[in-house]
Design a protein around this motif. Structure first.
Motif, PDB file in Angstrom:
ATOM      1  N   GLY A  64       0.798  -1.225   0.000  1.00 18.93           N
ATOM      2  CA  GLY A  64       0.000   0.000   0.000  1.00 18.93           C
ATOM      3  C   GLY A  64       0.825   1.265   0.000  1.00 18.93           C
ATOM      4  O   GLY A  64       1.242   1.758  -1.045  1.00 18.93           O
ATOM      5  N   VAL A  65       1.099   1.807   1.187  1.00 14.71           N
ATOM      6  CA  VAL A  65       1.730   3.128   1.285  1.00 14.71           C
ATOM      7  C   VAL A  65       3.192   3.143   0.852  1.00 14.71           C
ATOM      8  O   VAL A  65       3.764   4.218   0.662  1.00 14.71           O
ATOM      9  CB  VAL A  65       1.609   3.680   2.726  1.00 14.71           C
ATOM     10  N   LEU A  66       3.826   1.987   0.691  1.00 14.23           N
ATOM     11  CA  LEU A  66       5.208   1.973   0.211  1.00 14.23           C
ATOM     12  C   LEU A  66       5.298   1.864  -1.314  1.00 14.23           C
ATOM     13  O   LEU A  66       6.386   1.975  -1.880  1.00 14.23           O
ATOM     14  CB  LEU A  66       5.994   0.812   0.846  1.00 14.23           C
ATOM     15  N   ARG A  67       4.186   1.638  -1.976  1.00 15.46           N
ATOM     16  CA  ARG A  67       4.192   1.518  -3.436  1.00 15.46           C
ATOM     17  C   ARG A  67       3.981   2.890  -4.079  1.00 15.46           C
ATOM     18  O   ARG A  67       3.005   3.578  -3.790  1.00 15.46           O
ATOM     19  CB  ARG A  67       3.105   0.556  -3.910  1.00 15.46           C
ATOM     20  N   LYS A  68       4.899   3.242  -4.964  1.00 13.12           N
ATOM     21  CA  LYS A  68       4.782   4.523  -5.668  1.00 13.12           C
ATOM     22  C   LYS A  68       3.473   4.570  -6.446  1.00 13.12           C
ATOM     23  O   LYS A  68       2.815   5.616  -6.530  1.00 13.12           O
ATOM     24  CB  LYS A  68       5.965   4.667  -6.630  1.00 13.12           C
ATOM     25  N   ALA A  69       3.085   3.419  -7.019  1.00 13.55           N
ATOM     26  CA  ALA A  69       1.866   3.372  -7.835  1.00 13.55           C
ATOM     27  C   ALA A  69       0.631   3.775  -7.043  1.00 13.55           C
ATOM     28  O   ALA A  69      -0.358   4.242  -7.620  1.00 13.55           O
ATOM     29  CB  ALA A  69       1.682   1.964  -8.409  1.00 13.55           C
ATOM     30  N   SER A  70       0.665   3.604  -5.724  1.00 15.70           N
ATOM     31  CA  SER A  70      -0.490   3.966  -4.903  1.00 15.70           C
ATOM     32  C   SER A  70      -0.701   5.477  -4.858  1.00 15.70           C
ATOM     33  O   SER A  70      -1.815   5.945  -4.594  1.00 15.70           O
ATOM     34  CB  SER A  70      -0.307   3.439  -3.473  1.00 15.70           C
ATOM     35  N   PHE A  71       0.368   6.245  -5.123  1.00 11.31           N
ATOM     36  CA  PHE A  71       0.290   7.702  -4.995  1.00 11.31           C
ATOM     37  C   PHE A  71       0.328   8.436  -6.334  1.00 11.31           C
ATOM     38  O   PHE A  71       0.330   9.668  -6.360  1.00 11.31           O
ATOM     39  CB  PHE A  71       1.424   8.207  -4.097  1.00 11.31           C
ATOM     40  N   VAL A  72       0.395   7.692  -7.441  1.00 16.76           N
ATOM     41  CA  VAL A  72       0.395   8.349  -8.757  1.00 16.76           C
ATOM     42  C   VAL A  72      -0.896   8.032  -9.511  1.00 16.76           C
ATOM     43  O   VAL A  72      -0.955   8.156 -10.729  1.00 16.76           O
ATOM     44  CB  VAL A  72       1.624   7.936  -9.598  1.00 16.76           C
ATOM     45  N   GLN A  73      -1.918   7.623  -8.777  1.00 16.79           N
ATOM     46  CA  GLN A  73      -3.200   7.325  -9.413  1.00 16.79           C
ATOM     47  C   GLN A  73      -3.869   8.625  -9.855  1.00 16.79           C
ATOM     48  O   GLN A  73      -3.965   9.581  -9.086  1.00 16.79           O
ATOM     49  CB  GLN A  73      -4.102   6.563  -8.450  1.00 16.79           C
ATOM     50  N   LYS A  74      -4.295   8.632 -11.118  1.00 13.84           N
ATOM     51  CA  LYS A  74      -4.879   9.849 -11.671  1.00 13.84           C
ATOM     52  C   LYS A  74      -6.138   9.519 -12.466  1.00 13.84           C
ATOM     53  O   LYS A  74      -6.276   8.417 -13.006  1.00 13.84           O
ATOM     54  CB  LYS A  74      -3.866  10.559 -12.583  1.00 13.84           C
ATOM     55  N   THR A  75      -7.027  10.483 -12.540  1.00 12.07           N
ATOM     56  CA  THR A  75      -8.180  10.384 -13.422  1.00 12.07           C
ATOM     57  C   THR A  75      -7.852  11.188 -14.669  1.00 12.07           C
ATOM     58  O   THR A  75      -7.315  12.298 -14.586  1.00 12.07           O
ATOM     59  CB  THR A  75      -9.440  10.957 -12.752  1.00 12.07           C
ATOM     60  N   VAL A  76      -8.149  10.611 -15.838  1.00 10.15           N
ATOM     61  CA  VAL A  76      -7.815  11.251 -17.109  1.00 10.15           C
ATOM     62  C   VAL A  76      -9.096  11.576 -17.865  1.00 10.15           C
ATOM     63  O   VAL A  76      -9.965  10.708 -18.034  1.00 10.15           O
ATOM     64  CB  VAL A  76      -6.908  10.340 -17.967  1.00 10.15           C
ATOM     65  N   SER A  77      -9.215  12.816 -18.305  1.00  5.65           N
ATOM     66  CA  SER A  77     -10.368  13.247 -19.102  1.00  5.65           C
ATOM     67  C   SER A  77      -9.966  13.297 -20.575  1.00  5.65           C
ATOM     68  O   SER A  77      -8.887  13.802 -20.917  1.00  5.65           O
ATOM     69  CB  SER A  77     -10.856  14.626 -18.648  1.00  5.65           C
ATOM     70  N   LEU A  78     -10.822  12.757 -21.465  1.00  2.00           N
ATOM     71  CA  LEU A  78     -10.546  12.702 -22.902  1.00  2.00           C
ATOM     72  C   LEU A  78     -11.719  13.281 -23.672  1.00  2.00           C
ATOM     73  O   LEU A  78     -12.885  13.038 -23.326  1.00  2.00           O
ATOM     74  CB  LEU A  78     -10.324  11.257 -23.341  1.00  2.00           C
ATOM     75  N   SER A  79     -11.418  14.028 -24.730  1.00  2.00           N
ATOM     76  CA  SER A  79     -12.503  14.566 -25.562  1.00  2.00           C
ATOM     77  C   SER A  79     -13.078  13.517 -26.496  1.00  2.00           C
ATOM     78  O   SER A  79     -14.213  13.646 -26.963  1.00  2.00           O
ATOM     79  CB  SER A  79     -11.987  15.758 -26.389  1.00  2.00           C
ATOM     80  N   ASN A  80     -12.321  12.436 -26.768  1.00  2.00           N
ATOM     81  CA  ASN A  80     -12.804  11.362 -27.638  1.00  2.00           C
ATOM     82  C   ASN A  80     -12.273  10.016 -27.139  1.00  2.00           C
ATOM     83  O   ASN A  80     -11.309   9.470 -27.667  1.00  2.00           O
ATOM     84  CB  ASN A  80     -12.360  11.598 -29.084  1.00  2.00           C
ATOM     85  N   ASP A 274      -9.213  10.376  -4.168  1.00  2.00           N
ATOM     86  CA  ASP A 274     -10.082   9.397  -3.495  1.00  2.00           C
ATOM     87  C   ASP A 274      -9.413   8.034  -3.430  1.00  2.00           C
ATOM     88  O   ASP A 274      -9.475   7.335  -2.403  1.00  2.00           O
ATOM     89  CB  ASP A 274     -11.422   9.293  -4.220  1.00  2.00           C
ATOM     90  N   ALA A 275      -8.764   7.622  -4.546  1.00  2.00           N
ATOM     91  CA  ALA A 275      -8.094   6.316  -4.574  1.00  2.00           C
ATOM     92  C   ALA A 275      -6.900   6.293  -3.630  1.00  2.00           C
ATOM     93  O   ALA A 275      -6.640   5.286  -2.956  1.00  2.00           O
ATOM     94  CB  ALA A 275      -7.658   5.987  -6.001  1.00  2.00           C
ATOM     95  N   ILE A 276      -6.153   7.404  -3.577  1.00  2.00           N
ATOM     96  CA  ILE A 276      -4.989   7.463  -2.688  1.00  2.00           C
ATOM     97  C   ILE A 276      -5.438   7.463  -1.227  1.00  2.00           C
ATOM     98  O   ILE A 276      -4.845   6.782  -0.379  1.00  2.00           O
ATOM     99  CB  ILE A 276      -4.138   8.709  -2.995  1.00  2.00           C
TER     100      ILE A 276
END
Length: 497
Positions: A64-80, A274-276
């Motif tokens: 969990g808290v030791l994984r970098k991936a746990s803190f780089v979670q992002k939501t991405v918005s796309l026009s298409n 929220d995920a982090i």
């Protein structure tokens, strides 16, 4: 072996009951040893159960808290989203831009230049194909020509078996059409190798010739029985680029092209707080649960008047009585334990101390995590989600460093790394005292104590056998004496009468 036992025939006494009552008194020290053994076994099992909880905490920190991936979670918005998908891999900063998909990547392919004479029902030998090694070289995932893969064909193989070997052992997928007698091959990877063939075929026999296959995809294209691989073409933030695959990574962000577009697709990202937060909440909940369990074990009352039940005692009680009794008898096995109390204090210190070497936020309180004001909670953590969310929105990497920063000393290490160090040393100390399921008794303290008690029990049981035999010899001698006296008395009475 015990001698003949006479049970009160002459005296009229219940010798069995008398001896049994005498042995109960003799057995009292043995019962105490058995009870002590049972208590040590309960204590050993409770130690091991605590180690299981510590291990679960250790694994949750690592995942969990030791994984970098746990803190780089992002939501991405796309026009298409139908033309493009984007997934963050390891970018800590937010990103945005445009992508226009000009062409999708495709794989090279080739097929038989005419119908073959292969009979699918026959083996290679039956079709006149030599036992041989096929060599297939194809484009790799990186867009470069991969190493040639060698595939051994046996004389007993059918065409279906050969196709299966090609599909499983090479970088191409093959298909034999039994209706037309033609073989088709397509590269498993997309892309164009400029000035070279994406697929090359070779062998030390006649398989490819029998299948009417050209030597490579370039020759197949010239004979109108193949096509070359194509790179994906796109315009990224106004700059034209090519990639051998439709899925690729730029600056820690994965792009997957789905369809050609006539205009740029815009995209932007935002930290998925929220995920982090969910990851951090799991950590805090698990920590609080562990603290509660350790505190409960350390403060659990010891009922010294409720000793483990002996076999005879259980026989005189019903199941509910036994359950209620043993609940108290087993209570307090780890009360005041120095290993657990020391671990609790060290864990609190690990979390409350500042992480040295960090610029800006360097402790839990600064990101909205503080200790409960109720001293009865034993130092449980409480999250201010508003403050935590603000800290994550501002700089998720700074929050990650508070938990995961590496360092040469405890002060320089992040809180998660400190906790893992404390947990591992605590587990090691518990193993020295209580071992683990695979340990032999002589490998840990309680095990050696149990072995010693077993030896005492065995010696005492041998002694009891001898004591019981002695009692029976004495009562048997008494019975014989009484029987003899009775016989003499009867004889004298007979003489006088």
């Amino acid at each position: 072996m015990a001698g003949i036992r006479i049970g009160g025939l002459a005296s009229g006494m219940d010798i069995d009951q008398i001896v049994s009552d005498l042995m109960k008194a003799e057995r009292m020290p043995l019962d105490k040893l058995t009870q002590k053994k049972q208590y040590l076994e309960w204590q050993r099992d409770d130690y091991r159960d605590m180690n299981k909880s510590l291990l679960e905490m250790d694994q949750l920190i690592f995942d969990g808290v030791l994984r970098k991936a746990s803190f780089v979670q992002k939501t991405v918005s796309l026009s298409n989203p139908g033309a493009l998908s984007i997934r963050n891999i390891n970018s800590t900063a937010d990103f945005s831009g445009t992508v226009q998909v000009n062409r999708l990547a495709s794989a090279a392919s080739m097929y038989s230049n005419g119908q073959s004479a292969i009979d699918p029902s026959k083996t290679m030998e039956g079709n006149g194909i030599d036992v041989q090694t096929l060599k297939i070289q194809a484009i790799g995932k990186d867009g470069n020509l991969g190493a040639a893969k060698e595939i051994k064909i046996e004389s007993t193989d059918t065409i279906d078996m050969v196709i299966s070997k090609i599909n499983n052992q090479s970088d191409v997928s093959a298909y034999f059409d039994k209706a037309t007698g033609k073989l088709s091959i397509i590269s498993k990877n997309t892309g164009d190798i400029v000035g070279n063939s994406e697929i090359s075929l070779d062998s030390d026999g006649n398989f490819w010739t029998a299948m009417n296959m050209d030597a490579n995809s370039e020759a197949a294209i010239a004979n109108n029985v193949g096509k070359g691989g194509v790179n994906a073409s796109l315009t990224y933030n106004g700059m034209p680029i090519e990639r051998p695959t439709n899925t690729f990574t730029i600056n820690g962000v994965e792009f997957s092209l789905k369809a050609v577009t006539t205009e740029p697709v815009s995209f932007s990202s935002a930290t998925n707080t929220d995920a982090i937060i969910e990851t951090i909440v799991k950590f805090v909940d698990k920590y609080n649960s562990l603290i509660e369990k350790m505190k409960g074990e350390l403060e659990e009352k010891r009922y010294r008047d409720f000793q483990p039940l002996t076999k005879e005692q259980k026989e005189s009680m019903d199941e509910k009585e036994i359950e209620r009794w043993e609940e108290k008898a087993r209570s307090g096995t780890l009360r005041g334990d120095s290993v657990l109390s020391g671990a609790m204090n060290k864990m609190r210190l690990d979390l409350y101390s500042v992480v040295s070497g960090l610029v800006g936020k360097n402790q839990l309180a600064e990101i909205g995590i503080k200790t409960s004001s109720n001293y009865m909670d034993g130092g449980k953590l409480i999250i201010d989600q508003t403050k935590l969310k603000a800290a994550l929105s501002e700089n998720p990497n700074a929050v990650y460093d508070i938990f995961a920063k590496d360092g040469a000393t405890t002060e320089e290490k992040g809180l998660g790394r400190r906790l893992r160090d404390t947990i591992k040393s605590t587990m090691l100390n518990i193993e020295k005292r209580a071992g683990k399921a695979s340990s032999t008794n002589n490998a840990f303290t309680l095990g050696r104590n149990l072995t010693s008690i077993d030896s005492q029990i065995n010696r005492f049981e041998d002694r009891l056998i001898k004591v019981e035999d002695r009692y029976w010899r004495q009562f048997t001698a008494m019975e014989k004496a009484i029987q003899k006296a009775n016989s003499q008395s009867a004889y004298l009475m007979q003489q006088f009468s």
